[in-house]
Design an enzyme around this catalytic site. Structure first.
Site, PDB file in Angstrom:
ATOM      1  N   ILE A  15       0.851  -1.204   0.000  1.00  0.00           N
ATOM      2  CA  ILE A  15       0.000   0.000   0.000  1.00  0.00           C
ATOM      3  C   ILE A  15       0.882   1.246   0.000  1.00  0.00           C
ATOM      4  O   ILE A  15       0.589   2.224  -0.695  1.00  0.00           O
ATOM      5  CB  ILE A  15      -0.960  -0.014   1.216  1.00  0.00           C
ATOM      6  CG1 ILE A  15      -1.940  -1.196   1.104  1.00  0.00           C
ATOM      7  CG2 ILE A  15      -1.722   1.305   1.318  1.00  0.00           C
ATOM      8  CD1 ILE A  15      -2.873  -1.369   2.298  1.00  0.00           C
ATOM      9  N   ARG A  40      15.326  -4.201  -0.808  1.00  0.00           N
ATOM     10  CA  ARG A  40      14.860  -3.742  -2.125  1.00  0.00           C
ATOM     11  C   ARG A  40      14.863  -2.216  -2.272  1.00  0.00           C
ATOM     12  O   ARG A  40      14.289  -1.678  -3.218  1.00  0.00           O
ATOM     13  CB  ARG A  40      13.444  -4.287  -2.375  1.00  0.00           C
ATOM     14  CG  ARG A  40      13.387  -5.820  -2.441  1.00  0.00           C
ATOM     15  CD  ARG A  40      12.191  -6.316  -3.258  1.00  0.00           C
ATOM     16  NE  ARG A  40      10.932  -5.826  -2.725  1.00  0.00           N
ATOM     17  CZ  ARG A  40      10.114  -6.519  -1.919  1.00  0.00           C
ATOM     18  NH1 ARG A  40      10.438  -7.731  -1.575  1.00  0.00           N
ATOM     19  NH2 ARG A  40       8.979  -6.005  -1.510  1.00  0.00           N
ATOM     20  N   ALA A  90       3.308   1.760   7.993  1.00  0.00           N
ATOM     21  CA  ALA A  90       4.149   0.608   8.362  1.00  0.00           C
ATOM     22  C   ALA A  90       3.375  -0.337   9.274  1.00  0.00           C
ATOM     23  O   ALA A  90       2.627   0.101  10.144  1.00  0.00           O
ATOM     24  CB  ALA A  90       5.410   1.097   9.077  1.00  0.00           C
ATOM     25  N   GLN A 151      -6.009 -13.088  14.802  1.00  0.00           N
ATOM     26  CA  GLN A 151      -5.361 -11.769  14.792  1.00  0.00           C
ATOM     27  C   GLN A 151      -5.683 -10.949  16.049  1.00  0.00           C
ATOM     28  O   GLN A 151      -5.977  -9.759  15.952  1.00  0.00           O
ATOM     29  CB  GLN A 151      -5.783 -10.977  13.554  1.00  0.00           C
ATOM     30  CG  GLN A 151      -5.186 -11.489  12.247  1.00  0.00           C
ATOM     31  CD  GLN A 151      -5.232 -10.429  11.171  1.00  0.00           C
ATOM     32  OE1 GLN A 151      -6.296  -9.885  10.887  1.00  0.00           O
ATOM     33  NE2 GLN A 151      -4.095 -10.112  10.577  1.00  0.00           N
ATOM     34  N   TYR A 154      -3.095  -8.056  15.943  1.00  0.00           N
ATOM     35  CA  TYR A 154      -3.306  -7.083  14.853  1.00  0.00           C
ATOM     36  C   TYR A 154      -4.636  -6.335  15.038  1.00  0.00           C
ATOM     37  O   TYR A 154      -4.713  -5.121  14.849  1.00  0.00           O
ATOM     38  CB  TYR A 154      -3.273  -7.849  13.534  1.00  0.00           C
ATOM     39  CG  TYR A 154      -3.279  -7.033  12.278  1.00  0.00           C
ATOM     40  CD1 TYR A 154      -2.101  -6.488  11.764  1.00  0.00           C
ATOM     41  CD2 TYR A 154      -4.452  -6.837  11.550  1.00  0.00           C
ATOM     42  CE1 TYR A 154      -2.101  -5.774  10.580  1.00  0.00           C
ATOM     43  CE2 TYR A 154      -4.465  -6.135  10.360  1.00  0.00           C
ATOM     44  CZ  TYR A 154      -3.286  -5.600   9.883  1.00  0.00           C
ATOM     45  OH  TYR A 154      -3.296  -4.895   8.699  1.00  0.00           O
ATOM     46  N   PRO A 184      -8.761  -0.530   5.297  1.00  0.00           N
ATOM     47  CA  PRO A 184      -8.919  -1.400   4.135  1.00  0.00           C
ATOM     48  C   PRO A 184      -9.355  -2.797   4.547  1.00  0.00           C
ATOM     49  O   PRO A 184      -9.077  -3.256   5.661  1.00  0.00           O
ATOM     50  CB  PRO A 184      -7.503  -1.454   3.537  1.00  0.00           C
ATOM     51  CG  PRO A 184      -6.750  -0.337   4.159  1.00  0.00           C
ATOM     52  CD  PRO A 184      -7.373  -0.128   5.503  1.00  0.00           C
ATOM     53  N   ARG A 196      -2.286 -18.541   4.171  1.00  0.00           N
ATOM     54  CA  ARG A 196      -2.343 -19.894   3.586  1.00  0.00           C
ATOM     55  C   ARG A 196      -3.350 -19.911   2.442  1.00  0.00           C
ATOM     56  O   ARG A 196      -4.472 -19.399   2.608  1.00  0.00           O
ATOM     57  CB  ARG A 196      -2.774 -20.879   4.683  1.00  0.00           C
ATOM     58  CG  ARG A 196      -1.997 -22.164   4.711  1.00  0.00           C
ATOM     59  CD  ARG A 196      -2.354 -22.996   5.928  1.00  0.00           C
ATOM     60  NE  ARG A 196      -3.776 -23.308   5.986  1.00  0.00           N
ATOM     61  CZ  ARG A 196      -4.444 -23.580   7.123  1.00  0.00           C
ATOM     62  NH1 ARG A 196      -3.817 -23.582   8.281  1.00  0.00           N
ATOM     63  NH2 ARG A 196      -5.721 -23.856   7.095  1.00  0.00           N
TER      64      ARG A 196
HETATM   65  N1  CAA Z   1     -13.802 -18.659  12.590  1.00  0.00           N
HETATM   66  C1  CAA Z   1     -14.016 -19.723  13.394  1.00  0.00           C
HETATM   67  N2  CAA Z   1     -13.254 -20.821  13.368  1.00  0.00           N
HETATM   68  C2  CAA Z   1     -12.271 -20.856  12.489  1.00  0.00           C
HETATM   69  C3  CAA Z   1     -11.990 -19.775  11.624  1.00  0.00           C
HETATM   70  C4  CAA Z   1     -12.816 -18.662  11.689  1.00  0.00           C
HETATM   71  N3  CAA Z   1     -12.628 -17.588  10.897  1.00  0.00           N
HETATM   72  N4  CAA Z   1     -10.924 -20.082  10.872  1.00  0.00           N
HETATM   73  C5  CAA Z   1     -10.535 -21.331  11.268  1.00  0.00           C
HETATM   74  N5  CAA Z   1     -11.356 -21.785  12.226  1.00  0.00           N
HETATM   75  C6  CAA Z   1     -11.270 -23.072  12.917  1.00  0.00           C
HETATM   76  C7  CAA Z   1     -10.964 -24.181  11.934  1.00  0.00           C
HETATM   77  O1  CAA Z   1     -12.148 -24.662  11.362  1.00  0.00           O
HETATM   78  C8  CAA Z   1     -10.269 -25.199  12.797  1.00  0.00           C
HETATM   79  O2  CAA Z   1     -11.219 -25.897  13.559  1.00  0.00           O
HETATM   80  P1  CAA Z   1     -10.958 -27.412  14.005  1.00  0.00           P
HETATM   81  O3  CAA Z   1      -9.700 -27.395  14.846  1.00  0.00           O
HETATM   82  O4  CAA Z   1     -12.175 -27.747  14.772  1.00  0.00           O
HETATM   83  O5  CAA Z   1     -10.788 -28.160  12.730  1.00  0.00           O
HETATM   84  C9  CAA Z   1      -9.470 -24.329  13.785  1.00  0.00           C
HETATM   85  O6  CAA Z   1     -10.149 -23.058  13.808  1.00  0.00           O
HETATM   86  C10 CAA Z   1      -8.021 -24.138  13.354  1.00  0.00           C
HETATM   87  O7  CAA Z   1      -8.031 -23.459  12.087  1.00  0.00           O
HETATM   88  P2  CAA Z   1      -6.722 -23.300  11.214  1.00  0.00           P
HETATM   89  O8  CAA Z   1      -6.424 -24.584  10.487  1.00  0.00           O
HETATM   90  O9  CAA Z   1      -6.855 -22.087  10.337  1.00  0.00           O
HETATM   91  O10 CAA Z   1      -5.613 -23.059  12.346  1.00  0.00           O
HETATM   92  P3  CAA Z   1      -4.118 -22.812  12.154  1.00  0.00           P
HETATM   93  O11 CAA Z   1      -3.511 -22.727  13.511  1.00  0.00           O
HETATM   94  O12 CAA Z   1      -3.511 -23.739  11.159  1.00  0.00           O
HETATM   95  O13 CAA Z   1      -4.077 -21.352  11.447  1.00  0.00           O
HETATM   96  C11 CAA Z   1      -4.249 -19.018  11.310  1.00  0.00           C
HETATM   97  C12 CAA Z   1      -4.446 -20.244  12.190  1.00  0.00           C
HETATM   98  C13 CAA Z   1      -2.760 -18.864  10.934  1.00  0.00           C
HETATM   99  C14 CAA Z   1      -4.640 -17.800  12.139  1.00  0.00           C
HETATM  100  C15 CAA Z   1      -5.095 -19.148  10.039  1.00  0.00           C
HETATM  101  O14 CAA Z   1      -6.418 -19.436  10.401  1.00  0.00           O
HETATM  102  C16 CAA Z   1      -5.079 -17.898   9.201  1.00  0.00           C
HETATM  103  O15 CAA Z   1      -4.127 -17.576   8.521  1.00  0.00           O
HETATM  104  N6  CAA Z   1      -6.200 -17.136   9.217  1.00  0.00           N
HETATM  105  C17 CAA Z   1      -6.340 -15.898   8.464  1.00  0.00           C
HETATM  106  C18 CAA Z   1      -5.971 -14.727   9.331  1.00  0.00           C
HETATM  107  C19 CAA Z   1      -6.134 -13.456   8.524  1.00  0.00           C
HETATM  108  O16 CAA Z   1      -7.209 -13.141   8.014  1.00  0.00           O
HETATM  109  N7  CAA Z   1      -5.063 -12.657   8.406  1.00  0.00           N
HETATM  110  C20 CAA Z   1      -5.109 -11.462   7.659  1.00  0.00           C
HETATM  111  C21 CAA Z   1      -3.705 -11.132   7.201  1.00  0.00           C
HETATM  112  S1  CAA Z   1      -3.708  -9.770   6.060  1.00  0.00           S
HETATM  113  C22 CAA Z   1      -4.083  -8.467   6.999  1.00  0.00           C
HETATM  114  O17 CAA Z   1      -4.154  -8.520   8.185  1.00  0.00           O
HETATM  115  C23 CAA Z   1      -4.327  -7.180   6.272  1.00  0.00           C
HETATM  116  C24 CAA Z   1      -5.606  -6.584   6.686  1.00  0.00           C
HETATM  117  O18 CAA Z   1      -5.605  -5.516   7.307  1.00  0.00           O
HETATM  118  C25 CAA Z   1      -6.882  -7.217   6.273  1.00  0.00           C
END
Ligand code: CAA
Length: 247
Positions: A15, A40, A90, A151, A154, A184, A196
């Site tokens: 961004i 970079r 940042a 998060q 965050y 955003p 992932r």
């Molecule tokens: N709500 C409820 N339950 C959820 C869920 C959700 N949103 N997501 C996952 N679960 C559940 C799963 O179904 C799973 O349940 P079971 O154990 O019963 O099977 C359990 O939670 C574990 O899920 P994961 O396999 O995802 O767990 P993990 O430890 O492997 O991964 C994580 C955890 C790294 C946080 C992963 O879920 C992830 O990456 N999530 C996305 C987080 C995200 O949106 N980040 C944004 C980054 S970009 C950004 O932040 C910019 C911005 O401003 C938008």
């Protein structure tokens, strides 16, 4: 159009780069901050030069370090003059469920997003109020407003930025300085590409508009808030999320 001096923290990120280009296009002189030793940096600056953005400079400073931010403030004032527009861009993610999150992941995100907002804004706010014109625009997030699984760090930091914005806006509104944040949704950047793939696919499916945002779409909103036309907007947290969250 008045030529202004701009600093964009995280200015070489997804961004941040779009914000630097947009504000340079608007005729401003732009300092793009990056971490010391950012690999970079030279390539980024060369890219800006070849794209015709001659008035953009790079400034290294770790925004989690208050002394480094003081040095950055002095360096920018020496090279470009007093700063009129600050874009706090940042930030990092260290996603993990709260049960698995260590203190290091908590602090890294709070320091780089929220405490950095203090460290950097502190360097420029007095100059803005003394000169009677200024813009502070910080990047919050949809996930600071609605929370996000994985998060807690965050979401807390980004919600903190929105609170900071509302409080500081009240303190400086009579001095010609507006303070706003933008929230955003999911944007086409390395930060989002790091999610992932199966999780990201589910996120994109849940966005009513059906796609990620482009960085330039966020930059256009930031540029509007930075303009004279936006003088009556202050203390706002403007969503830009493709319908992902409607308050
Ligand atoms: N709500 C409820 N339950 C959820 C869920 C959700 N949103 N997501 C996952 N679960 C559940 C799963 O179904 C799973 O349940 P079971 O154990 O019963 O099977 C359990 O939670 C574990 O899920 P994961 O396999 O995802 O767990 P993990 O430890 O492997 O991964 C994580 C955890 C790294 C946080 C992963 O879920 C992830 O990456 N999530 C996305 C987080 C995200 O949106 N980040 C944004 C980054 S970009 C950004 O932040 C910019 C911005 O401003 C938008």
């Amino acid at each position: 159009m008045t030529e202004r001096v701009v600093v964009v923290t995280g200015g070489m990120g997804g961004i941040g780069t779009a914000v630097c280009k947009r504000l340079a296009q608007a005729g401003h002189r732009v300092a793009a901050n990056c971490l010391p030793g950012y690999p970079r940096k030279d390539e980024w600056l060369a890219g800006m030069r070849s794209a015709g953005f001659e008035a953009v400079i790079g400034v290294e400073a770790d925004v989690t370090d208050l002394d480094a931010c003081k040095g950055m403030g002095e360096a920018i004032r020496t090279r470009l003059g007093p700063v009129d527009i600050l874009v706090n861009c940042a930030g990092i993610t260290r996603d993990a469920t709260f049960r698995k999150m260590g203190l290091d992941e908590w602090l890294a995100v709070i320091n780089s997003n929220l405490n950095a907002t203090y460290n950097v804004t502190k360097q420029f706010i007095d100059g803005m109020t003394e000169r009677g014109w200024g813009r502070v625009i910080s990047l919050s997030s949809v996930n600071g407003t609605r929370g996000q699984f994985g998060q807690t760090n965050y979401s807390a930091a980004k919600a903190g930025i929105a609170g900071f914005t509302r409080a500081l806006a009240q303190e400086v509104v009579r001095k010609g300085v507006t303070v706003n944040c933008v929230s955003p949704g999911y944007v086409e950047t390395d930060m989002v590409r790091a999610i992932r793939p199966d999780v990201l696919a589910g996120i994109v499916e849940s966005i009513p508009i059906g796609r990620l945002a482009r960085p330039d779409e966020i930059a256009s909103l930031v540029a509007f808030l930075a303009s004279d036309e936006a003088a009556y907007i202050t203390g706002a947290n403007i969503p830009i999320n493709g319908g992902l969250h409607m308050a």
